[in-house]
Design an enzyme around this catalytic site. Sequence first.
Site, PDB file in Angstrom:
ATOM      1  N   LYS A  46       0.838  -1.203   0.000  1.00  0.00           N
ATOM      2  CA  LYS A  46       0.000   0.000   0.000  1.00  0.00           C
ATOM      3  C   LYS A  46       0.877   1.259   0.000  1.00  0.00           C
ATOM      4  CE  LYS A  46      -0.260  -0.309   5.048  1.00  0.00           C
ATOM      5  NZ  LYS A  46      -1.074  -0.778   6.188  1.00  0.00           N
ATOM      6  N   ARG A 141     -10.514   0.020  15.377  1.00  0.00           N
ATOM      7  CA  ARG A 141     -10.383   0.848  14.191  1.00  0.00           C
ATOM      8  C   ARG A 141     -11.336   0.252  13.155  1.00  0.00           C
ATOM      9  NH1 ARG A 141      -4.591   1.560  11.279  1.00  0.00           N
ATOM     10  NH2 ARG A 141      -5.138  -0.578  10.705  1.00  0.00           N
ATOM     11  N   TYR A 266      16.938  29.328   7.658  1.00  0.00           N
ATOM     12  CA  TYR A 266      15.734  30.080   8.051  1.00  0.00           C
ATOM     13  C   TYR A 266      15.700  30.301   9.564  1.00  0.00           C
ATOM     14  CZ  TYR A 266      13.491  29.725   3.477  1.00  0.00           C
ATOM     15  OH  TYR A 266      13.180  29.843   2.155  1.00  0.00           O
ATOM     16  N   MET A 314      12.722  23.704   2.063  1.00  0.00           N
ATOM     17  CA  MET A 314      12.000  22.900   1.069  1.00  0.00           C
ATOM     18  C   MET A 314      12.956  22.128   0.158  1.00  0.00           C
ATOM     19  SD  MET A 314       9.179  24.035  -1.786  1.00  0.00           S
ATOM     20  CE  MET A 314       7.999  24.706  -0.634  1.00  0.00           C
TER      21      MET A 314
END
Length: 382
Positions: A46, A141, A266, A314
């Site tokens: 998956k 679940r 940053y 990024m």
Amino acid sequence: MSRERPRRSDDALSGARAVIDLDALAHNLRKIRTLAPNARIMAVVKADGYGHGALRVAQALVGADALGVARVAEGMALRRAGINKPIVVLEGFSSSEELAEVRAHRLESVLHHPSQMEMLEHAPVGEAISTWLKLDTGMHRLGFPPAAYGEMMTRLADCAAVAAPVRLITHLASADEQDNPQTLKQLECFQAISAQHPGELSIANSAGILAWPQAHADWLRPGIMLYGVSPFADSTGGEYGLRPVMDFSTRLIAINRLSKGDAVGYGGRWICPENMAVGVAAVGYGDGYPRHAVSGTPVLVNGARVPLVGRVSMDMISLDLRTQATARVGDPVLLWGRELPVEEVARAAHTIPYELTCKLTNRVERIERSMVNASRQDAPLR
Ligand SMILES: *Cc1c(COP(=O)(O)O)cnc(C)c1O
């Protein structure tokens, strides 16, 4: 600042790449076989094969008895690409349209909810569908409560759209915690029901396979361990004889000679403690490198460990190169893989390896490696 060109012309692109080792995948599958020689294996592919590429993984795992996906669309894509093995949809269908696709693509479906039973009972005449009845043994679940088992089996037996025999499946909530009593409770609960059940049984994910042999049953459902990664918080796949399948790497694109007190990245969150070299590598959260990786997260430059410094951006990360005086622009940077366990990087980023491999983005070039099947060796894929 050095401005050299990348060293190898066949390898000139500087962006992040993930080399997928198909031999390691096959090795890991064989390893799982040795742990439970009598069980069958549903290889879980998956989420695009946990970021490794579902189709490529499915093609490499010729020895698997079935494949597991979460969604109908994932199963359809594998069928359309020519995969012929049984494919089990672990969340099952959730509309009559999806039920029709399950049939048309010969997928097998987990059944966990009354709405699915109703859809099956109202399905048009057609090919019978192979199903796995899911019991909720305590994870809360997906699944029917054990008390509903008898009624559901009767309804399935009466339903023309359902192929006999139905298999029984449950999922363990805490198998990765070896001293958590929840697993034994779940196993007892499943045992009580499965004693009345003539069909095949499936319980174990990777953690169940490794830590709970009494959960092996008829069908194993390994996911993360196929990719060579440990399901446990405090170990690596290598400790179980597994081989990491993904090598996630990039290159240095700049080396800056900075002064004591200079701030990096940053927010200027990391301050150079002395005059030093800081490298910039072409990878960031836009490639799937975790933004929450802290300063100090290990990265390999030319095979040697250096700490990440400052914030992940990024497209780039910054690296403390004080111990790597010979590093040059173009040098390889390993983010995780054979020489640097993804488990360790996940811990430094306060997450789990599952999330890291799943989150690689499309910008990352996937490259297959196989020594066994040399024709596919290092073939770039898109
Ligand atoms: C994802 C999944 C698995 C595989 O789990 P791993 O921890 O990756 O081995 C097995 N069973 C079900 C139902 C799943 O959803």
